[in-house]
Each structure stands twice: as C-alpha cells, then as structure tokens.
Design a protein around this motif. Structure first.
Motif, PDB file in Angstrom:
ATOM      1  N   VAL E 197       0.388  -9.631  -2.173  1.00 28.20           N
ATOM      2  CA  VAL E 197       1.657  -8.936  -1.963  1.00 28.20           C
ATOM      3  C   VAL E 197       1.607  -7.549  -2.596  1.00 28.20           C
ATOM      4  O   VAL E 197       2.086  -6.568  -2.032  1.00 28.20           O
ATOM      5  CB  VAL E 197       2.819  -9.781  -2.528  1.00 28.20           C
ATOM      6  CG1 VAL E 197       4.075  -8.947  -2.658  1.00 28.20           C
ATOM      7  CG2 VAL E 197       3.076 -10.975  -1.626  1.00 28.20           C
ATOM      8  N   MET E 198       0.990  -7.481  -3.781  1.00 28.75           N
ATOM      9  CA  MET E 198       0.901  -6.176  -4.442  1.00 28.75           C
ATOM     10  C   MET E 198       0.032  -5.216  -3.625  1.00 28.75           C
ATOM     11  O   MET E 198       0.365  -4.038  -3.474  1.00 28.75           O
ATOM     12  CB  MET E 198       0.327  -6.351  -5.837  1.00 28.75           C
ATOM     13  CG  MET E 198       0.258  -5.052  -6.594  1.00 28.75           C
ATOM     14  SD  MET E 198      -0.013  -5.329  -8.343  1.00 28.75           S
ATOM     15  CE  MET E 198       1.592  -5.964  -8.818  1.00 28.75           C
ATOM     16  N   GLU E 199      -1.071  -5.733  -3.080  1.00 28.89           N
ATOM     17  CA  GLU E 199      -1.924  -4.923  -2.210  1.00 28.89           C
ATOM     18  C   GLU E 199      -1.121  -4.375  -1.038  1.00 28.89           C
ATOM     19  O   GLU E 199      -1.202  -3.194  -0.699  1.00 28.89           O
ATOM     20  CB  GLU E 199      -3.069  -5.812  -1.688  1.00 28.89           C
ATOM     21  CG  GLU E 199      -4.133  -5.092  -0.901  1.00 28.89           C
ATOM     22  CD  GLU E 199      -5.060  -4.267  -1.775  1.00 28.89           C
ATOM     23  OE1 GLU E 199      -5.109  -4.530  -2.989  1.00 28.89           O
ATOM     24  OE2 GLU E 199      -5.716  -3.347  -1.243  1.00 28.89           O
ATOM     25  N   PHE E 200      -0.331  -5.271  -0.456  1.00 27.80           N
ATOM     26  CA  PHE E 200       0.520  -4.886   0.663  1.00 27.80           C
ATOM     27  C   PHE E 200       1.475  -3.767   0.251  1.00 27.80           C
ATOM     28  O   PHE E 200       1.578  -2.729   0.915  1.00 27.80           O
ATOM     29  CB  PHE E 200       1.318  -6.119   1.111  1.00 27.80           C
ATOM     30  CG  PHE E 200       2.107  -5.933   2.379  1.00 27.80           C
ATOM     31  CD1 PHE E 200       1.684  -6.499   3.561  1.00 27.80           C
ATOM     32  CD2 PHE E 200       3.297  -5.230   2.385  1.00 27.80           C
ATOM     33  CE1 PHE E 200       2.419  -6.352   4.731  1.00 27.80           C
ATOM     34  CE2 PHE E 200       4.033  -5.068   3.546  1.00 27.80           C
ATOM     35  CZ  PHE E 200       3.586  -5.625   4.718  1.00 27.80           C
ATOM     36  N   ARG E 201       2.169  -3.987  -0.850  1.00 31.86           N
ATOM     37  CA  ARG E 201       3.180  -3.015  -1.266  1.00 31.86           C
ATOM     38  C   ARG E 201       2.564  -1.674  -1.638  1.00 31.86           C
ATOM     39  O   ARG E 201       3.194  -0.640  -1.483  1.00 31.86           O
ATOM     40  CB  ARG E 201       3.979  -3.556  -2.446  1.00 31.86           C
ATOM     41  CG  ARG E 201       4.731  -4.818  -2.067  1.00 31.86           C
ATOM     42  CD  ARG E 201       5.582  -5.299  -3.183  1.00 31.86           C
ATOM     43  NE  ARG E 201       6.706  -4.401  -3.393  1.00 31.86           N
ATOM     44  CZ  ARG E 201       7.566  -4.521  -4.369  1.00 31.86           C
ATOM     45  NH1 ARG E 201       7.430  -5.504  -5.237  1.00 31.86           N
ATOM     46  NH2 ARG E 201       8.558  -3.677  -4.497  1.00 31.86           N
ATOM     47  N   ARG E 202       1.343  -1.718  -2.156  1.00 36.77           N
ATOM     48  CA  ARG E 202       0.699  -0.457  -2.491  1.00 36.77           C
ATOM     49  C   ARG E 202       0.505   0.390  -1.237  1.00 36.77           C
ATOM     50  O   ARG E 202       0.465   1.615  -1.300  1.00 36.77           O
ATOM     51  CB  ARG E 202      -0.646  -0.755  -3.151  1.00 36.77           C
ATOM     52  CG  ARG E 202      -0.948   0.156  -4.296  1.00 36.77           C
ATOM     53  CD  ARG E 202      -2.196  -0.279  -5.022  1.00 36.77           C
ATOM     54  NE  ARG E 202      -1.888  -1.020  -6.221  1.00 36.77           N
ATOM     55  CZ  ARG E 202      -2.777  -1.701  -6.929  1.00 36.77           C
ATOM     56  NH1 ARG E 202      -4.022  -1.759  -6.528  1.00 36.77           N
ATOM     57  NH2 ARG E 202      -2.417  -2.324  -8.023  1.00 36.77           N
ATOM     58  N   ALA E 203       0.348  -0.280  -0.095  1.00 33.90           N
ATOM     59  CA  ALA E 203       0.173   0.464   1.152  1.00 33.90           C
ATOM     60  C   ALA E 203       1.499   0.924   1.729  1.00 33.90           C
ATOM     61  O   ALA E 203       1.589   1.972   2.365  1.00 33.90           O
ATOM     62  CB  ALA E 203      -0.567  -0.405   2.168  1.00 33.90           C
ATOM     63  N   THR E 204       2.557   0.120   1.512  1.00 33.55           N
ATOM     64  CA  THR E 204       3.789   0.407   2.259  1.00 33.55           C
ATOM     65  C   THR E 204       4.837   1.162   1.444  1.00 33.55           C
ATOM     66  O   THR E 204       5.519   2.029   1.985  1.00 33.55           O
ATOM     67  CB  THR E 204       4.420  -0.904   2.762  1.00 33.55           C
ATOM     68  OG1 THR E 204       4.763  -1.710   1.633  1.00 33.55           O
ATOM     69  CG2 THR E 204       3.470  -1.662   3.647  1.00 33.55           C
TER      70      THR E 204
END
Lengths: 330, 330, 330, 330, 330
Positions: E197-204
């Motif tokens: 989820v953190m990886e995702f949020r870092r992108a978005t």
C-alpha cells in the motif's frame, strides 16, 4: 589563525585566485571588481577567531552567535547585508547503523560566501573541487556555492535514506523469519532504529521551508537563474523526506507486527508445553492406579500384567503423540 | 505595598534611577522626557494592591484580571494603551524529575513595563541585572525588556529540554537492559514522563504564535530594530518545541517497545518454568511405575534395581537439562 | 404560554422594566426609543408556542427550526435581521462522574435578545441577575447579553475541565497503585472517561470558530467595544479545550500503560504460581521414590528413615522458599 | 424507454404538469416561459438510453460518463451549461447492521433538473411528493430540487448515524459486561463496525466541500435565496460527520480497551486455574507421603490413621479454598 | 539508436505520419505548419542516446537529468520551453500480490511530446493506438497526449486499488475465520500488505498536486479545453487515493484486531489445557489416596473396592467433562 581558516580564495570569472594573508583586502578587491567573489571556509572557529570575520563582512551578531554554536536547526535567515543558512549534513556509520548530524553554516552576501563547519561530516572540500572545474557555474557568484553545497548535502540524504532502507529489510527478515533466533532484542533494535530516523528527520524536515523560499522570488542575494536549481534540490529533499517518513511508519507497523508475532509464538509454545505435560500425566495416572493397595486387584495377579500395563502406556503415548502432531501442537 | 513591589526603576539613556515612593509621578516624568521608561516589578499582587497600578498605567481591565490570576496560557494581547504578554517560565526539579510551570506577565506600553510574577521560578532579577549592564540595549526602551525576558525564559526551555533528554536516556537504559531489575514501575515511569512533557508543552507550544507576531510588523510598541531579536527567540523556541515533541514521540515508542519486551520475557519465563516442570515430571513418572503393586515385576527383584532406577533418573535429568540448556530454555 | 416564557424584560439605560403581557408592543417601544432592548427568555417551547415570537421578531425559519430542536452543534449564523448563536452548556455530575451537555440558543437583533433553553443545565438566571447589577455593561445593548452568557458558559467549561483533571488523578492512582485492588474494570473506566471527554469536546471544540468570528470585525449586531470581551471568552475557551485535549491524550497513554502493567502483573503472577507448583512438586517426587516397591531399598529399613525423609523434604522446601523469595518470585 | 424514465414533469409557478411523451419539446417550452423548469427522473440508464438526454440538455460528456457509471465520489462540478452533483444516499440494514451507499446524480441547468439514480436507496419519490405540496419553494426553480434532495439525503445520514450510535452502545455493553458470554468474535465485530463507519464516511466526508461551495457565491445556477438553505444542509452534514468521526475514534478506543480487558481476564483465569491446581496438588502430596514404603512409619499403625489423614486433607482443602476465595482467586 | 526510439510520428490534423529517420527535421516541419506536433517515444535511453533529443528540443538540463534516472517522484515542472511531467504507472502481480511502480516521463512543448519510459509497465502503446483512432482529440495537440497518458495511468490505479480491495477481503477471511488454520504468518502478511500500500501511495499521492495545477489556469502549454479533462483525471486519482488510504487504515485496524484475537485464542487454549489437566489430576489424587500404606483402610478390604474406585473415577471424569463442556472450556 591558519588552523581555523580551512580554505580561502577569490573567484574571478570562474577562475580561482588564492587569498593573500589579508582576506579583508581580498573582499574589497572582489567588491570593487563586481564579477568576483570571495569564498572563506572555516572550521569550528571560536568567538575570538571569528571576530575579525564578523566585522570585515558586516555579519549580523545574532547570525554570528548561531554560527559559533553548534546545535542549530536548518534554517534560512535574511539579514540586511547577507543571507544566513544552516544545513545539517548527515553521516551514516555502516558498522554501527547510526546516523550522526553535523552542522554547516553559510553566510551569503553580494560578493562573498563564508562557510563554517562543525563536526566531522562535511562535503565542503569535494564541493569546492567540483565547482572549480565548472567555471560556467561559478560565474553565477555566491549563489552557485549555496546551490552546490545544499545539493551535495541533500544528495547525501538520499544515499543515507537508501542505507536505512537496507537496514529495514534486514530488520524485516529478522522479525518475520520462521526460526526465532534471537528475538530478545528485536524491540530494542526497532526502537533504536526509530531514534536514528528521528535524528535524520530533525536534519531534513526543517530544511523544506528554506528550500521552498529559495526557489521563489523574494529572497535577496539569489540569482534568478539559480531558482530552478533550488527547485531541484527541494525535489530531492522531498524525496528523502518521503522515503524516511515511510520508513518511520513502517517501523511502527513492524513493532505492532512483532507484538502480534510474540502473541502467536507464546500460544504455540504454550500448546507445545501442554502437550508434553499431557504425555507425562497419562502414564503417571495409570501407574498411580496400579499403585493402589486394594487386596483384590485382578490385574496385579496376571502373569504379564506388568508388561501389559507398560505396553498400554507406550501405546497411549504413541497415540497421543500422533494426535498432537497432527493438530500441530508439537 | 513594599512586599508586592519587588523592584522599581526609571531607565534614562540606559542608566538606572531608583523609583521614588510615588511611581505615578515617576511615570509622568518618564513620559515627559521621551527617552526614558519605568520598569515596575511585582510579585503576586492582590486585586487591591494592583488597583493603583491599573489606573496609573491605564491598563485594560481584562488584562488586569488575567494578570492577577495565575493559570493563564502564554499569549500576546494588543490593547489600545499597551501590550499584554503572558509567559510561562519552567523549573525542572532534578531530584524528582518534575517540571513545574510558573507565570510571568508583562504590560508593555510607550514608556513603561510592568512585570507581574506568580510562582517560584522567575528569571527576572537576573535579567534586570544583565540588562542594566548593557545600557546600549536598554536604550531600545520597553521592547528591550520584553525581548530580554522572553529570551531568558526560552533559553531556559532549551536547558530543561536537555535535562529531559538525559532522563529519556536513563529510561531507555532501564527498559532495554538485559537484567530485568525493577520493571514493575516502568509503565508508570513512562507515563509520568509523558505528563511532564505535556506540562512542558503546555507552556511552550502556545508561545509560538505570539513570537511569530512579534517578529512581524503590525504589533504596536515594538521597536523595528527589535524584530530580528524576536525571530531569534522564536528560533530557539522552535528548537525547544521540536526537541520535546521528539521526546513525546519516543516515549510512545518506548512504551510500545516495553510492551513487546514484556511479551518476550513472559515467553522466556514460561519456557523456563515449563522446563523445570518437565524435570520434575519425568522422575515422578518413573517412581510411579515402580510403585505399582504387580506381583511380578522383574526389576523389583534385581539386586541393584533401586540404585539402577535412581541412576536412570539422574541420567535422564542430566540429559534433559542439557537439552533445555542448549535450546535456550533454561 | 406563561410556562414557556421564563422571563421577559426591557432594559432601558441599564435599568430593568418588566414586560407587560404583550412583548410585541414592548419590542416596538424598545425599537422606537433606540437605547433600549428586550430580553425574552424561553424554556423548551413547542412550534406553536414559538410561532408568535418568530413573526414578531422576524426570525429566519431555518434558525427557528434549529432553536426548537435540541441536538444542535455550537454555531454562529448571521441572518439579515439577527444573529443566531447555539451554545452547549455542560453539567458535571460529581457522583456519577458524567458530563451532560444541554443547549442554549440566542437570537441577537438590533434591539432584542431571545434566549431559548433546552435541558437542565443553564446559567441564564444567574447571568441575568449579575447583569442587572451592572447597568454600565447592560448599556452595550444585546451584545452585552451575548457576551455575558457565553462568558458564563465557557467559564463553567473550565470548572468542569478541572473536575475531570481530578478524576484523572484518581484514575492514575488506581492504575499505578502497587496493590492491584479492583483492576477488573479499569479498562472500562478509562473508556467511559474517554466518552465523557468526547462529550465535552463535542460541546466546546465547534465553539472556537464562532468566538473567533465574534472578536473580529465583520459580524453585524456586535458592538465594537465588545470585541475584546469575546477575545477573552475565546482565550478561556482555548484554555478549556487545551486542557481537555491533554486529558484525552493522557487517557490514551494511561490505557497503553495499563496494558503494559497487566503484562508485568501477569508475568509476576505466573512466576509466583510456578514457584508454589515447584514447592509442591519436589516432595511429591521424593515421596514417589520411596513409594517404589523394590525389594531392596536400604533407606526403607533405616530406623529413622521416615523421619529423615520428612526432614529432607522440609529442608528442601525451606531452601527453595528462600531461593524464590530472594529472586522475587514469591 | 418508459422503464428508465421514472418520472417527468414541468413545474410552472409551482404547479406540476405531466410531461408529454417528448421531453425535448417540454424543455423548450419551459425555457421559453422563463419561470418553469423540467424535472426528469431516470433509473440506471444505459449509454444508449441516455444519449437523447445528453444531446437535448447539452450535458458535458465527462459528466455524462460519470452519471452512467456508479462508484463515483460525492462532488460538485461546474460546466458551462449545467451543474453536475453526485450524492451518495445511505441505507442502513437494521438486521445485518450494515451500511450501503447508493448513488444519485443531478444535472442542474437554467430550466431543468435531471436526476439519475443508481442502487436501491433513493429518497427521490418522497422528495418530489413533498416538494409538490410546497409550491412556494418550487418557485425557486431547479435549485429548489437540488436543495430538497441534498437535504433529504443528509437528514438520512443523521438518522443512520443515530442507528450506529445505538449499535455502539450494544457493543460497549458486550465488551464491558462482567459475564464474558461470547467474546470470541468481539474483535471481528469491532472491525466490521469500523468498516461500516468507513463506508459511511466515504459517502459523507467528500460532500463537505461541495456544500461549502454551494452556500458561497460563485457557483452558477444557484438562486441567491437558496444559499442559507445549503448552509443548513452543510450544518447537518457536519453534525453527521462529527458524530461518525467520534464513533470511529471510540471504536479504536474500544478495541484497545478490549485488548486490556482480555489481559485482565487471562490473568484472572490463570489465577483461578492455578488455585484449583493447588487444591489438587496438596492432597496428592500427602497421599504420596503415606504411600512410601518405610518399614517404620508410626502413623500407618495408628488405629484411625487413615481417617485422620483424610480429615487433615479435607481441612487443608477447606482452608485453602477459603484463602483463595478471600483473595479473589476463585 | 533504433532500439531506444520506440515510436516516432508527426500528427497533422489528427492524422499520423511516420517520422523520417531525422526527427529534428520532422520537428521543424511540425513547428512550421502550426497545427502539427511530433510524438517521440523512447525506452530507457542513456545519456548519450538522449543528447541529440536534448539539444533538438531545447530541454532543460535539470529535467533531462531526471528523465534519465529512474526513482523520481511524480511531479510537474514548468520550464521556459516545455513542461516536464513524471508519472509512476503501477503494475500488480496477481500471483505474488505485489505492486511495482515503474516510471514514465513526458516533455510537453508547443509542438512536440517526448515520452521516456523506464521499467516494465507502460500503457503507452495502447494509449497511442487509442488516440490515433480519435483524430478529434488528437487535434488538441500535445496536451491531448498528456491527458490521454495520465488518464490511462490513473485509471489503472483504480483497477489496482480494486485488486488490493479483494486481497484485503481474503485477509479478513483469514484473520477472522473460526478455524485458526495458519495464523503464524498473519502478522507478516498484514505487514507485507502495508508495504504494498505504501508503494502504491508513493506513486499516487504526490500526483495530486500536479493534477490540481493542470486543471487550473496558469500552466503554459495546456489547452484551455483540456482543463475539464484534467479535472476528471484528478477526480479519479482522488478516488484511487481515498480507496487506498482507507485500505491502509483498515490494515492497521486488522492488525490490532488480530492482536486482540490472539489474546482471546490464548485464553481459550489455556482454559482447554487446564480442563484436561484437571481431568488427569483428579483420578491421580484418588489413586494416590488408595496407594497409602495405612494398615487399616477399610475400603481396601472390600470385595469390589477396586472396581468401585475405578467406577468413582470414571463417574467423576464424566461429570467434570460435562461441566467443562457446558462452560465452554472444552
């Protein structure tokens, strides 16, 4: 005073000219020429050693006081005659996994830069070397130094953030490995890691505001062409900050996960222990029954009663063992 | 009224002139001269004792009400005839590790400063002494007093923050020491520490807003030259706040780590206890077996059966002990 | 309608004149005079009972709808002909440690104030009495009532916050007392406390915005001289809010500390229990050994074998007891 | 197309006139008249079914795309020819304690409203009925519909928040009841509750921004007189949001309290179990002693030795039982 | 250089014209015509391979440096001659439940778009195909490409968020299932999920700011008609972000619930184990009693004493078993 002044040079049209003994005069010459500036580098000066610099460059007493004491926060202060910038370079000790912040102050004026260094870590020498090979950039004047130094400091933040990332992965492996090796100090390690992260953030988070101001118009002594460079530094800083903030949050999560993990393990251990206790209790019970002193206990008279009972015990043990094994209690 | 008025003096061109009995007249003289101001210091005055001051200096009744009651928050209020500033100096009791906030109110007008002190801790006497030795600063008028007092108060915050830092390190040593000494009260100690930190922050956090306003134009009675000084105080305040905020977060982490630590220890203890239980269970089982009353139990008739069984017991115990030791259960 | 109208009076130059039966006419007279205003106090009116008031004072239907229904949030709404203010006074029941919020609505116009009260707690009667003794303040017109009422409500918040502070200290004593008395409901008590705090904050936090607006220019019907008074109320409100917010955070901390405390106690209990189990296991083992039926067991034939074994048992017990005692297991 | 168009009517001077088959013509007539507007209600139209509406009312393709797909967030978008508003009405299933959000889109133009409904819950029919009985409000034109629909949707939020409040109270009773009934699923229930609350907030929180914009000038197609009504809706929305946010925080607290509660119970159980174990261990030990085979054990020869020992056992048991009872271990 | 240039075409009036070998000339032609633009697609170019592009399109060196290094954050930078946009497309590996971010940079000028792709995932080919079938949109010029690419990237975020939602539901089933299957790694799984989820949020998350700026006036090179399209992309982005933020919060809740669950299970296990221990202890005690060696123990002489005692044991066992069963301990 030679031990305190680390380096001193005037840069004219991008070319370096070593300072004569008297930097006051060098400054006046640089001012007179217009396209030159003086860069004076100092290392942990005392009040007395700095006094001459203060008066020569007309630095503000409050900024000077800050420059002489370490333990400042990163900041940018605008005075009438100069900018005062505090940076906190970071060193990462790989063997001890520790983060240490030192300090680096810059006075940036119309035609001079004074850098004051505290503590071990400092990228100044390397920055100066690199700059001296890029006369094109040096021509931007004092701002070029400010940009180059903060760029070097912030780029190193990203490197350190990368190192911490690797440490986190090690920690994850330790916490979630099936073999429980040495879990005694896991909580202490996570906590120590959190402290390092906090040390890191104390150096980097307050720097965001100065970098934002430097990339917008309104700050004197900053060359218009230099703004995009400060935007670039700010972008790298944000990257470092996001990465370390993520680390911080993951460390909290890992601590919580470790706690849950401990609960699961405790439960497993308790069940395993109880299973062994059950294995001991049943034959003890049987032995107790045949240890009773009733006058008439048929089994006691059987020819192979004793062996039969031993056999029963062994059979029960094997069955129980298998049962527990199948249920994952052993 | 002498017990309430702690000190009273007019400062003319930076020189101190002791007040005559009548400070009303002293004020009028200071006003008339233009470059003088009166500094009146009071200690916990009652309503009646303060009444004359109120009317003489034309203080606003709401500010006066606040000045007479302790338990105010740090704040800056602008009235038509004066500024009203509340500061909360902090004392740190080293032996009890406790933080206590007292109160210090200042009315700053065109040519007067009235300071009202509540509680034990107060840096006023020292500040006045130091100021009287710096006539140059005193010439800035009432603002100089405001600056000097808030500087002294905020600098002491940094000292106390340093003390708390040391306390934290002690606590860390206690929580993460391998020997579990006296862990019974660790949670209570962490909680008590958190309370101290909250007490500290209650004094310092609300001060940020007044300090920001004082360093920007728009607040009357503040000398233009004094703005950078208030920026300096604000910078120190931010440093103290960041340091204590970090402390607060580390305390939460340490509590979580302590919880995880407890889980690990409980698991260790449980395994150790169970190992000892196993050591007791096995010989009990064997003894139970040979306590059975079967008529035909060959071992019972052996010449050294008893000694053999004892030996078997001892051997099993030793083996188990080693096994548990190797697995870290004992 | 007499039961609904609690009080009604016209205030002319600070003096009270009881309303005649017809408050519509009283309002017209007050308006005509210019320096008078009508204060009408009502208690839980129904739609029908309020209809006449609505039309007479030209109140906005949306405000009227809110005034008739309890369960509003504190707010300030500006309509063309009047202000509408909702306050939530709080009562603290000392015996049950509960906080209850009631409601108080004010319509403030050019020459009238209508107060509508819901629920038990209401400081209105006392406020009116106090105001009637201060004709100087009453001369400020309707704003004076708004100020006096909100001042009374907010001052009571501070009192209640003080009571809650005392409750917290009791709770701390309970959680951290060495004797574990009645810990069964500690978690429930902390949770119940948190609910009270939330109830409190629901009444006080949304009030900050109206109070800020009232102290700044831009809100009609508010006397210029009244602004500092609203700033004072706002200051008290902030004090109450900070105090209760601190409480809230400490309650979370206390819950976490309680959890850690439980872990420590569980560990203690487990060790104590295990120590007693060990004390029982050892003599049982010895007795088991001498209960074996080997034909040749020398000790059995000793003259005082039995007594010797008993003695050995007692000696071992005493030694173990002391050992456990010394290690703090008992 | 009749299944998709749920209702269609022109409102002239507040009176309803059923649409003829051709709503395109109805729209032109309404536009021509000036004081009329068309209200077209649709239910889950497909792309093809909506095409004619799109072209007739000149709706923006991006808004149309959103209107045809469910799973939008609440929002307000201003296009050249119309407003596009997405609302998420909520239904609460009492038996399953679940919250479900459906969707409701409105296109609001100069003289038309198109409502598109997705999912089961929709207050549209009731809203239309009520509006048709209030011709005075209907005269405000399309804004009246927007207001009435959002008012109905938000009022239902408050009802659902009230239902959730009741559920919380049930949950509290379950968690803190002295009898531990069925605690196995408490954590799962709390978590499921949190999910419902999140579902709720996903529908309500993003609506705050549109409502704020609608009550301020600057949004086209909104009647000036309608602004206070949207302020009222916003106020209710804030109420619902605060209530549910409080719920969310209390659920976190309740989970933490439940964890602490589990610790307390585990400790209680452990002590109770240990007490029973002690009750079993003592007579076993005594029996073991008298089961030893020493030749000379005086008690064994006593006339009533056996009975005496049994008596001793019973007496010890009773004493221990009372002791444990007194200490609250049983 | 053919391996690096993935695709190159000029779009005139919406029609595609393949680039000749020399894209520098193609650019000049496009510029000359006015209504054409060049789209150059590259894949992981090296510094050397990019040099010609840099000079031909007059790209800013800082932007070029970022374009050549992966590991950028999503951002929008405005330079004199072009916009520089960094996007981070995400791929979701269904089998491993992992989220991977790659990178996509766009230089958008007056009549050119240069896209640089790093890593595996990239929607570029599909976007280009779709655009080439919509000449109407292509006529908007370079902005159309920027819109189409960011739309594709953000739409894929929503898909991935949906996949993660499904994963969460699986996890919920695992954590709250009554059968405790394989709980050993639950904490590790939750933690791993949090990392994704953190990886995702870092992108978005950092993309929100560029999207907001693109939908407001003030950014050059953006077509006025394109603004609503960027608002649409922003709306989808917010949707993805809210959904994943909710996921993040639920994961924290699920970890807390898992912890509580472990506590409940441990308690259950402890009670079950203790019940079995009690079942073993009682007959052992009885057997011990009848194993005592008193000379006179009436029961021992009874004819069916042994059987009677066995019967008593069985009866007690059955009763206890039922008792425990009824109380839910077994």
């Amino acid at each position: 005073m030679p031990g305190v002044i680390v380096d001193c040079a005037t840069y004219r049209e991008g070319r370096r000219i070593d300072c004569a003994a008297d930097f006051g005069r060098a400054l006046q010459e640089a001012r007179a020429e217009g396209h030159s500036f003086l860069w004076l580098g100092m290392y942990e000066p005392t009040q007395e050693e700095f006094d001459m610099v203060t008066s020569e460059f007309a630095l503000h007493p409050l900024a000077v006081e800050d420059a002489l004491n370490a333990h400042q926060r990163p900041k940018l202060e605008v005075y009438d005659d100069s900018l005062f910038v505090v940076l906190k370079p970071i060193t990462y000790d790989v063997s001890a996994d520790t983060v240490t912040a030192s300090e680096l102050m810059l006075f940036v004026g119309d035609s001079f830069v004074v850098t004051v260094r505290h503590g071990a870590a400092s990228p100044l020498r390397a920055v100066r070397k690199r700059l001296e090979q890029q006369p094109r950039i040096l021509r931007h004047g004092p701002t070029a130094v400010l940009y180059a130094v903060s760029d070097a400091v912030v780029d190193h933040y990203i490197d350190v953030a990368g190192e911490l990332q690797l440490d986190l992965e090690e920690l994850e492996a330790e916490v979630f490995s099936p073999d429980r090796g040495d879990t005694k100090n896991t909580a202490a390690r996570i906590y120590a890691f959190k402290r390092e992260v906090m040390e890191f953030r104390r150096a980097t988070v307050p720097l965001a505001d100065p970098m934002t101001r430097l990339q917008n118009p309104g700050v004197p002594f900053v060359h218009d062409h230099a703004r995009p460079f400060f935007r670039d530094v700010d972008d790298h800083l944000t990257r470092a900050n996001e990465s370390v903030e993520g680390l911080d949050r993951l460390l909290s999560d890992i601590l919580a996960a470790h706690l849950a993990q401990m609960g699961v393990r405790q439960n497993d251990d308790m069940r395993k222990i109880s299973a062994w206790a059950a294995l001991a209790a049943v034959p003890t019970l049987i032995a107790g029954v045949y240890g009773m002193n009733f006058h008439r206990m048929p089994e006691l008279d059987w020819r192979y009663g004793y062996e039969a009972v031993l056999l029963v015990m062994v059979v029960i043990e094997v069955c129980l063992y298998r049962l527990f094994k199948r249920r994952g209690w052993l």
